[in-house]
Scaffold this active site. Sequence first.
Site, PDB file in Angstrom:
ATOM      1  N   ARG A 133      -1.095  14.503   3.327  1.00  0.00           N
ATOM      2  CA  ARG A 133      -0.177  13.875   4.198  1.00  0.00           C
ATOM      3  C   ARG A 133       0.177  14.749   5.495  1.00  0.00           C
ATOM      4  NH1 ARG A 133       3.661  10.468   0.100  1.00  0.00           N
ATOM      5  NH2 ARG A 133       2.888   8.251   0.631  1.00  0.00           N
ATOM      6  N   TYR A 185      -3.626   2.755  -7.640  1.00  0.00           N
ATOM      7  CA  TYR A 185      -2.303   3.589  -8.058  1.00  0.00           C
ATOM      8  C   TYR A 185      -1.022   2.706  -8.136  1.00  0.00           C
ATOM      9  CZ  TYR A 185       1.205   7.191  -7.647  1.00  0.00           C
ATOM     10  OH  TYR A 185       2.195   8.328  -7.642  1.00  0.00           O
TER      11      TYR A 185
END
Length: 248
Positions: free
Chosen positions: A187, A146
């Site tokens: 998250r 990423y």
Amino acid sequence: MPRVAVVSGGTSGIGRAVAVRLAADGFEVVAFGSDRERVARLRDAHPELDARCVDVTDADAVHALVADVHARSGRVDVLCPAAGIKHPGGVADTAVETWDRTFAVNVRGAFLLTRAVLPGMVRRRSGCIVYIGSPSARGGVDHAAYVSSKGALHALAMAVALDHVGDRIRANTVVAGATRTGMNRRRPEAVFARLAEGNAAGRVNEPEDVANVVAFLASPAAETISGACIDVGAFAGQGVLDDGKAHP
């Protein structure tokens, strides 16, 4: 005649928010993604959008999409390649297939769309491309594919801006800091709280915060801005790691 915008990754997250905002600003918007169920939900929720199912990594499909938009509307004024994926793993832990897929969606897709819309923009000597970047382009841990793909995307945006400044085509990058999207759904709230400390608003971004900046760059008010990286919810020069801390 309304201006025309094409948005990839338009069925969720930042891309969806961009598509909805541009439509509210009077654009004729073609928003697409590769998940048929998401496309159907977008079409039901926002009938003002032209929602389509297209694989952004498929060169022929992307070319056909842009050709159809030109046939129907005669132009593409604004392109926002917002499709993106993210997988954890450092270099040693990242499978070749994961690396290739990440670059296919995050970089190849943006390249294919850019290549498809540029000829028409060059002919009209007018056009705006807004890429969705990330502070991860400046560095990050445990997301090698990423991070690398976003670095490449930032470089692509600058290449387009420099190559086509004489054509009156603007290319900019909106650097989206921590944003509440499906990509970040794993998250914990404690991490979001830490990330909020690096945001001048004292909170993490909502997709609409990023869409607002895209809308500004797509407007006549930004006609002199090209080659810029505008940070939304992340301080310039910082990368955000998965521990929620901001690092130089």
